[in-house]
Write a protein that holds these residues in place. Structure first.
Motif, mmCIF file in Angstrom:
data_model
loop_
_atom_site.group_PDB
_atom_site.id
_atom_site.type_symbol
_atom_site.label_atom_id
_atom_site.label_comp_id
_atom_site.label_asym_id
_atom_site.label_seq_id
_atom_site.Cartn_x
_atom_site.Cartn_y
_atom_site.Cartn_z
ATOM 1 N N GLY A 243 -33.880 -62.165 44.952
ATOM 2 C CA GLY A 243 -34.033 -60.752 44.661
ATOM 3 C C GLY A 243 -34.958 -59.965 45.564
ATOM 4 O O GLY A 243 -35.108 -58.757 45.389
ATOM 5 N N ASN A 246 -32.616 -56.882 50.132
ATOM 6 C CA ASN A 246 -31.313 -56.268 49.921
ATOM 7 C C ASN A 246 -30.381 -56.717 51.050
ATOM 8 O O ASN A 246 -30.479 -56.236 52.177
ATOM 9 N N ASP A 248 -27.242 -56.231 51.489
ATOM 10 C CA ASP A 248 -26.314 -55.207 51.978
ATOM 11 C C ASP A 248 -26.948 -54.406 53.117
ATOM 12 O O ASP A 248 -26.286 -54.075 54.109
ATOM 13 N N GLU A 249 -28.238 -54.106 52.982
ATOM 14 C CA GLU A 249 -28.941 -53.391 54.050
ATOM 15 C C GLU A 249 -29.072 -54.259 55.295
ATOM 16 O O GLU A 249 -28.907 -53.780 56.416
ATOM 17 N N CYS A 262 -27.676 -65.263 52.623
ATOM 18 C CA CYS A 262 -26.867 -65.555 51.440
ATOM 19 C C CYS A 262 -26.696 -67.066 51.287
ATOM 20 O O CYS A 262 -26.803 -67.608 50.180
ATOM 21 N N ARG A 298 -28.432 -58.810 38.304
ATOM 22 C CA ARG A 298 -29.118 -58.090 39.381
ATOM 23 C C ARG A 298 -28.147 -57.616 40.457
ATOM 24 O O ARG A 298 -28.308 -56.541 41.025
ATOM 25 N N ASP A 299 -27.140 -58.437 40.764
ATOM 26 C CA ASP A 299 -26.244 -58.115 41.877
ATOM 27 C C ASP A 299 -24.923 -58.866 41.671
ATOM 28 O O ASP A 299 -24.791 -60.029 42.058
#
Length: 340
Positions: A243, A246, A248-249, A262, A298-299
């Motif tokens: 967590g 980010n 995606d960023e 990942c 969370r995601d």
């Protein structure tokens, strides 16, 4: 000027810390060695003071209340004056020849004022008691002795990932990343080797077997029995890692790095799942389910990616047969790679 700050967190390390510190002293006046006595109850503190007295321009002994390995790293980072920063555990050591080659290269970088954000070297799983060793290298991932970015890296093998022992960060990058390890928690090196990565713009890999990672002590944190007893701390660190960035960023600028990060979460999820399966209680199975549910809450995108496209999904197979297959695969991997 100190080119590298080495931080050696110590807790009751009297029996083996001398080997570690003596190996670091080979760097002479170009390095800084911060020995953090983390509330030891044996002669660790006295040994640290001895080294400071003998090598007062190189060694600094710090005595503090017990806070765990992460607290020792945090303390060292606050005090570090070196351009680069490396953690060396008190039962590990550096290879003399590789160390000098590394230091020569760092010296050249600093003189030229061209300092990559991250230096990567090989590390060695050293089973001293068995007289065997296994080298982990990265020639397939990074170009050798060339500055590169995350967009120029290759593919990691299934057994390869970046751990603290392979990494030497520029001190300013660590501070910029805001990495701050939790106290009284094992396995925090996973956070240290993960959270700062998006702040790294340039990487330099040297194909040197620099760091010797001692494997074999009964009380060692990677010992399977010990890890099972500390599973809640492993879960805590896994939650922090999954967590704290980010992805995606990260993917927008460094897609290959996002893929690796990942994968790193996947490995940690897999380790946690496997050891919960080894504990084999109703409570442990519940914790495994809760770990996955926290990621999902969370995601969701990360959750589905982890479950259906990565290694961790194979450790979350349904039923007793799924659990048995997971354990069988884990035993085979441990035998091949000797990571415990």
């Amino acid at each position: 000027m100190k080119y590298i700050t080495f931080v050696v967190p110590c807790y009751n390390s009297q029996d083996y810390m001398r080997r570690c510190i003596d190996s670091l002293l080979e760097g002479g006046e170009d390095v800084e060695i911060i020995i953090v006595d983390d509330g030891s109850t044996d002669d660790t503190g006295a040994i640290a003071d001895y080294y400071e007295a003998m090598y007062h321009t190189i060694v600094k002994a710090v005595h503090k209340k017990n806070g765990g390995h992460g607290s020792g790293v945090n303390t060292g980072l606050k005090l570090a004056s070196g351009i680069y920063f490396k953690v060396v555990d008190s039962d590990d050591w550096l290879d003399k020849k590789s160390y000098q080659e590394l230091l020569n290269q760092v010296r050249e970088f600093c003189i030229a004022r061209k300092t990559p954000d991250l230096l990567v070297t090989n590390y060695v799983y050293d089973h001293l008691n068995q007289g065997t060793a296994h080298v982990m290298q990265y020639k397939n991932v990074f170009p050798v002795e060339e500055i590169c970015s995350w967009n120029q890296i290759g593919r990691f093998y299934p057994s390869q990932y970046l751990i603290m022992h392979a990494l030497i960060f520029r001190t300013a990058v660590l501070r910029e990343s805001g990495v701050n390890l939790p106290e009284h928690t094992f396995y925090v090196d996973n956070i240290f080797a993960y959270q700062p990565l998006p702040y790294v713009k340039q990487i330099y890999y040297m194909d040197l077997d620099l760091y010797h990672y001692y494997i074999g002590r009964e009380d060692q944190s990677v010992n399977e029995r010990v890890l099972m007893s500390r599973i809640d701390q492993q879960l805590k660190v896994t939650d922090i890692v999954s967590g704290c960035v980010n992805l995606d960023e990260v993917k927008e600028e460094y897609p290959k790095l996002a893929q690796y990060m990942c994968r790193n979460i996947s490995i940690m999820m897999a380790i946690s799942s496997i050891h919960l399966l080894l504990i084999n209680t109703k409570e442990a199975y519940g914790k495994r389910r809760e770990m996955w549910e926290r990621v999902k809450g969370r995601d969701k995108s990360l959750y589905y990616k982890l479950k259906y496209t990565t290694l961790s999904g194979l450790t979350y197979l349904p039923g007793k047969l799924g659990g048995a297959l997971t354990i069988r695969g884990y035993r085979a991997a441990r035998k091949i790679y000797q990571f415990q």
